[in-house]
Design a protein around this motif. Structure first.
Motif, PDB file in Angstrom:
ATOM      1  N   GLU A   1       0.842  -1.191   0.000  1.00 36.87           N
ATOM      2  CA  GLU A   1       0.000   0.000   0.000  1.00 36.87           C
ATOM      3  C   GLU A   1       0.879   1.243   0.000  1.00 36.87           C
ATOM      4  OE1 GLU A   1      -2.621   0.020   3.294  1.00 36.87           O
ATOM      5  OE2 GLU A   1      -3.858  -1.648   2.560  1.00 36.87           O
ATOM      6  N   THR A   2       0.486   2.232  -0.778  1.00 35.37           N
ATOM      7  CA  THR A   2       1.181   3.517  -0.782  1.00 35.37           C
ATOM      8  C   THR A   2       0.572   4.400   0.297  1.00 35.37           C
ATOM      9  OG1 THR A   2       1.603   3.352  -3.161  1.00 35.37           O
ATOM     10  CG2 THR A   2       1.821   5.534  -2.152  1.00 35.37           C
ATOM     11  N   ARG A   3       1.331   4.633   1.350  1.00 31.59           N
ATOM     12  CA  ARG A   3       0.848   5.489   2.429  1.00 31.59           C
ATOM     13  C   ARG A   3       2.031   5.976   3.252  1.00 31.59           C
ATOM     14  NH1 ARG A   3      -3.264   1.861   5.677  1.00 31.59           N
ATOM     15  NH2 ARG A   3      -3.308   3.691   7.030  1.00 31.59           N
ATOM     16  N   THR A   4       1.831   7.114   3.880  1.00 32.30           N
ATOM     17  CA  THR A   4       2.862   7.727   4.709  1.00 32.30           C
ATOM     18  C   THR A   4       2.565   7.443   6.170  1.00 32.30           C
ATOM     19  OG1 THR A   4       3.230   9.482   3.086  1.00 32.30           O
ATOM     20  CG2 THR A   4       3.975   9.897   5.340  1.00 32.30           C
ATOM     21  N   VAL A   5       3.595   7.027   6.904  1.00 34.55           N
ATOM     22  CA  VAL A   5       3.454   6.704   8.321  1.00 34.55           C
ATOM     23  C   VAL A   5       4.089   7.812   9.145  1.00 34.55           C
ATOM     24  CG1 VAL A   5       4.092   5.069  10.137  1.00 34.55           C
ATOM     25  CG2 VAL A   5       3.464   4.232   7.861  1.00 34.55           C
ATOM     26  N   SER A   6       3.364   8.300  10.142  1.00 34.57           N
ATOM     27  CA  SER A   6       3.898   9.352  11.010  1.00 34.57           C
ATOM     28  C   SER A   6       4.097   8.877  12.446  1.00 34.57           C
ATOM     29  CB  SER A   6       2.955  10.570  11.005  1.00 34.57           C
ATOM     30  OG  SER A   6       1.656  10.186  11.428  1.00 34.57           O
ATOM     31  N   ASP A   7       3.650   7.655  12.744  1.00 31.35           N
ATOM     32  CA  ASP A   7       3.734   7.154  14.118  1.00 31.35           C
ATOM     33  C   ASP A   7       3.809   5.632  14.077  1.00 31.35           C
ATOM     34  OD1 ASP A   7       3.525   6.571  16.800  1.00 31.35           O
ATOM     35  OD2 ASP A   7       1.402   7.114  16.948  1.00 31.35           O
ATOM     36  N   LEU A   8       4.999   5.086  14.339  1.00 32.34           N
ATOM     37  CA  LEU A   8       5.168   3.634  14.286  1.00 32.34           C
ATOM     38  C   LEU A   8       4.309   2.930  15.318  1.00 32.34           C
ATOM     39  CD1 LEU A   8       9.043   3.461  13.812  1.00 32.34           C
ATOM     40  CD2 LEU A   8       7.311   2.789  12.128  1.00 32.34           C
ATOM     41  N   ALA A   9       4.202   3.493  16.510  1.00 32.56           N
ATOM     42  CA  ALA A   9       3.425   2.864  17.572  1.00 32.56           C
ATOM     43  C   ALA A   9       1.936   2.817  17.237  1.00 32.56           C
ATOM     44  CB  ALA A   9       3.643   3.602  18.887  1.00 32.56           C
ATOM     45  N   GLY A  10       1.511   3.687  16.316  1.00 31.14           N
ATOM     46  CA  GLY A  10       0.101   3.731  15.956  1.00 31.14           C
ATOM     47  C   GLY A  10      -0.289   2.787  14.838  1.00 31.14           C
ATOM     48  N   VAL A  11       0.680   2.053  14.286  1.00 35.70           N
ATOM     49  CA  VAL A  11       0.355   1.082  13.247  1.00 35.70           C
ATOM     50  C   VAL A  11      -0.272  -0.134  13.919  1.00 35.70           C
ATOM     51  CG1 VAL A  11       1.261  -0.376  11.401  1.00 35.70           C
ATOM     52  CG2 VAL A  11       2.271   1.877  11.811  1.00 35.70           C
ATOM     53  N   GLY A  12      -1.525  -0.397  13.603  1.00 39.54           N
ATOM     54  CA  GLY A  12      -2.273  -1.405  14.355  1.00 39.54           C
ATOM     55  C   GLY A  12      -2.077  -2.814  13.878  1.00 39.54           C
ATOM     56  N   ALA A  13      -0.874  -3.346  14.053  1.00 40.52           N
ATOM     57  CA  ALA A  13      -0.595  -4.734  13.716  1.00 40.52           C
ATOM     58  C   ALA A  13       0.186  -5.359  14.861  1.00 40.52           C
ATOM     59  CB  ALA A  13       0.210  -4.808  12.421  1.00 40.52           C
ATOM     60  N   PRO A  14       0.084  -6.678  15.042  1.00 37.49           N
ATOM     61  CA  PRO A  14       0.844  -7.321  16.122  1.00 37.49           C
ATOM     62  C   PRO A  14       2.349  -7.093  16.017  1.00 37.49           C
ATOM     63  CG  PRO A  14      -0.813  -8.818  15.259  1.00 37.49           C
ATOM     64  CD  PRO A  14      -0.795  -7.636  14.335  1.00 37.49           C
ATOM     65  N   VAL A  15       2.852  -7.044  14.772  1.00 38.08           N
ATOM     66  CA  VAL A  15       4.282  -6.810  14.542  1.00 38.08           C
ATOM     67  C   VAL A  15       4.438  -5.705  13.512  1.00 38.08           C
ATOM     68  CG1 VAL A  15       6.471  -7.784  13.749  1.00 38.08           C
ATOM     69  CG2 VAL A  15       4.871  -9.201  15.059  1.00 38.08           C
ATOM     70  N   VAL A  16       5.278  -4.723  13.828  1.00 36.24           N
ATOM     71  CA  VAL A  16       5.625  -3.651  12.913  1.00 36.24           C
ATOM     72  C   VAL A  16       7.131  -3.716  12.680  1.00 36.24           C
ATOM     73  CG1 VAL A  16       5.601  -1.157  12.493  1.00 36.24           C
ATOM     74  CG2 VAL A  16       3.760  -2.220  13.828  1.00 36.24           C
ATOM     75  N   VAL A  17       7.553  -3.664  11.426  1.00 37.37           N
ATOM     76  CA  VAL A  17       8.976  -3.699  11.107  1.00 37.37           C
ATOM     77  C   VAL A  17       9.348  -2.380  10.443  1.00 37.37           C
ATOM     78  CG1 VAL A  17      10.857  -4.970  10.022  1.00 37.37           C
ATOM     79  CG2 VAL A  17       8.801  -6.188  10.751  1.00 37.37           C
TER      80      VAL A  17
ATOM     81  N   GLU B   1      17.094  -4.594  15.834  1.00 40.44           N
ATOM     82  CA  GLU B   1      16.688  -5.037  17.168  1.00 40.44           C
ATOM     83  C   GLU B   1      15.183  -4.885  17.307  1.00 40.44           C
ATOM     84  OE1 GLU B   1      18.842  -2.351  19.669  1.00 40.44           O
ATOM     85  OE2 GLU B   1      17.429  -0.709  19.398  1.00 40.44           O
ATOM     86  N   ARG B   2      14.638  -5.449  18.373  1.00 45.48           N
ATOM     87  CA  ARG B   2      13.204  -5.311  18.579  1.00 45.48           C
ATOM     88  C   ARG B   2      12.926  -4.646  19.923  1.00 45.48           C
ATOM     89  NH1 ARG B   2       9.876 -10.877  19.507  1.00 45.48           N
ATOM     90  NH2 ARG B   2      10.272 -11.182  21.707  1.00 45.48           N
ATOM     91  N   GLU B   3      11.783  -3.987  19.971  1.00 44.59           N
ATOM     92  CA  GLU B   3      11.308  -3.417  21.219  1.00 44.59           C
ATOM     93  C   GLU B   3       9.840  -3.772  21.367  1.00 44.59           C
ATOM     94  OE1 GLU B   3      10.374   0.965  21.234  1.00 44.59           O
ATOM     95  OE2 GLU B   3      11.824   0.940  19.584  1.00 44.59           O
ATOM     96  N   HIS B   4       9.365  -3.697  22.591  1.00 44.79           N
ATOM     97  CA  HIS B   4       7.991  -4.083  22.861  1.00 44.79           C
ATOM     98  C   HIS B   4       7.092  -2.852  22.908  1.00 44.79           C
ATOM     99  CE1 HIS B   4       9.040  -8.250  23.618  1.00 44.79           C
ATOM    100  NE2 HIS B   4      10.081  -7.807  24.296  1.00 44.79           N
TER     101      HIS B   4
ATOM    102  N   LEU C   1      13.185 -11.880  14.663  1.00 42.18           N
ATOM    103  CA  LEU C   1      12.789 -11.027  15.778  1.00 42.18           C
ATOM    104  C   LEU C   1      11.298 -10.687  15.766  1.00 42.18           C
ATOM    105  CD1 LEU C   1      15.753  -8.458  15.639  1.00 42.18           C
ATOM    106  CD2 LEU C   1      15.450 -10.306  17.299  1.00 42.18           C
ATOM    107  N   ALA C   2      10.648 -10.953  14.633  1.00 46.27           N
ATOM    108  CA  ALA C   2       9.267 -10.501  14.449  1.00 46.27           C
ATOM    109  C   ALA C   2       8.266 -11.518  14.982  1.00 46.27           C
ATOM    110  CB  ALA C   2       9.011 -10.233  12.966  1.00 46.27           C
ATOM    111  N   THR C   3       8.372 -11.792  16.277  1.00 47.06           N
ATOM    112  CA  THR C   3       7.461 -12.725  16.931  1.00 47.06           C
ATOM    113  C   THR C   3       6.785 -12.012  18.095  1.00 47.06           C
ATOM    114  OG1 THR C   3       8.904 -14.585  16.381  1.00 47.06           O
ATOM    115  CG2 THR C   3       7.240 -14.946  18.087  1.00 47.06           C
TER     116      THR C   3
END
Length: 317
Positions: free
Chosen positions: A153-169, A279-282, A313-315
């Motif tokens: 999808e073509t879209r601009t992200v301004s907030d990683l924490a706001g992406v509503g998926a179990p895993v965001v990379v 790396e990953r963060e929670h 790491l994407a678990t």
């Protein structure tokens, strides 16, 4: 920018790092969606000279591990160069310590040797390495990802924490400077000149006493001339004087380049960082954010090794 996605993973960023990471995840059975601001043809990756060799990337030991894993994949892809854009091409790395190169890569590249005087006027290393045509390779990555069930999808992200998926990379490259935010990510501007190939079949990378690098890479229908490495330079506009200097330096190495017709000028901003951030963060709610950015001038070189580590790491916790 909350979302009710049902996907397992959203990969933010559609360059070579993002697409390769998304592809690895999709082929491991994950439901993956790529969110990208630009189509692959307009990403920084599309401008890459794309010779496989660790360049301007830290930490060195990890980069070599990622690079060697990527080499495994590129050697396989080179069996179908017209489809994948990957070819194994001979050339010379000037001013390279052969013993050090053999120590880390000799087992995988047993043909490494000192360049002869006919091959290079200075001290150099002859090698047969993957050379990737990004105009073919990036669309191939995209189509293989889509064939694995992925969505772009073509879209601009301004907030990683706001992406509503179990895993965001996070594979946003230079964009991570503002998005994370991570001010340690900095642009290193590279300018290229694309010319008609006057019959050159081998590549060459040469570094002068001042540390300036000159190179030419033969692609199927053109010759890529470079380059520059201007730190903290943001301009994407080609500079005529710089282009003339690139052609002049390349022609000093191969005189036939002097008369080659110029086809195009390109500029890209390498996403440099001290060490790569992998790396990953929670996140709240048991979600996971994986960072995979800051690859400097070696994104293509380490793409598959980094993608596999990021996928591990994407678990969700």
């Amino acid at each position: 920018m909350k979302s009710e996605l049902k996907d397992d993973v959203v990969v933010v960023g559609g360059g070579v790092i993002g697409l390769t990471t998304a592809l690895v995840l999709a082929e491991r059975g994950r439901r993956v969606r790529v969110w990208t601001r630009d189509p692959v043809e307009r990403t920084t990756s599309a401008v890459a000279g794309a010779l496989w060799w660790p360049y301007a990337i830290e930490p060195e030991e990890l980069a070599r591990t990622w690079a060697l894993r990527s080499l495994d994949v590129y050697e396989e892809l080179a069996a179908a160069p017209e489809v994948t854009g990957v070819r194994m091409v001979e050339g010379v790395q000037g001013e390279t310590d052969l013993d050090r190169a053999v120590a880390w890569a000799g087992a995988r590249l047993p043909g490494l040797r000192a360049a002869t005087a006919e091959e290079y006027a200075g001290t150099g290393m002859w090698a047969r390495l993957p050379l990737i045509d990004m105009s073919t390779h990036l669309p191939w990555l995209r189509e293989r990802f889509l064939a694995a069930g992925g969505v772009i999808e073509t879209r601009t992200v301004s907030d990683l924490a706001g992406v509503g998926a179990p895993v965001v990379v996070n594979c946003t490259g230079l964009g991570a400077r503002e998005l994370v935010p991570d001010p340690s990510v900095r642009p290193v501007r590279g300018q290229l000149v694309i010319v008609e190939n006057p019959g050159i079949r081998t590549w060459l990378v040469s570094t002068d006493a001042a540390g300036a690098t000159t190179y030419f890479f033969p692609q199927p229908d053109r010759l890529v001339l470079g380059g520059t490495a201007d730190e903290d330079a943001w301009s994407l506009d080609p500079e005529p004087a710089v282009a003339e200097a690139i052609v002049r330096r390349c022609a000093a190495l191969r005189p036939e380049i002097a008369g080659a017709r110029v086809l195009e000028h390109r500029v890209g901003l390498r996403p440099a960082r001290g060490p790569v951030r992998l790396e990953r963060e929670h996140l709240p709610g048991g979600r996971v954010l994986v960072h995979n950015y800051g690859h400097g001038g070696a994104g293509v070189t380490v793409a598959w090794g980094c993608a596999e580590e990021a996928a591990g790491l994407a678990t969700p916790s």
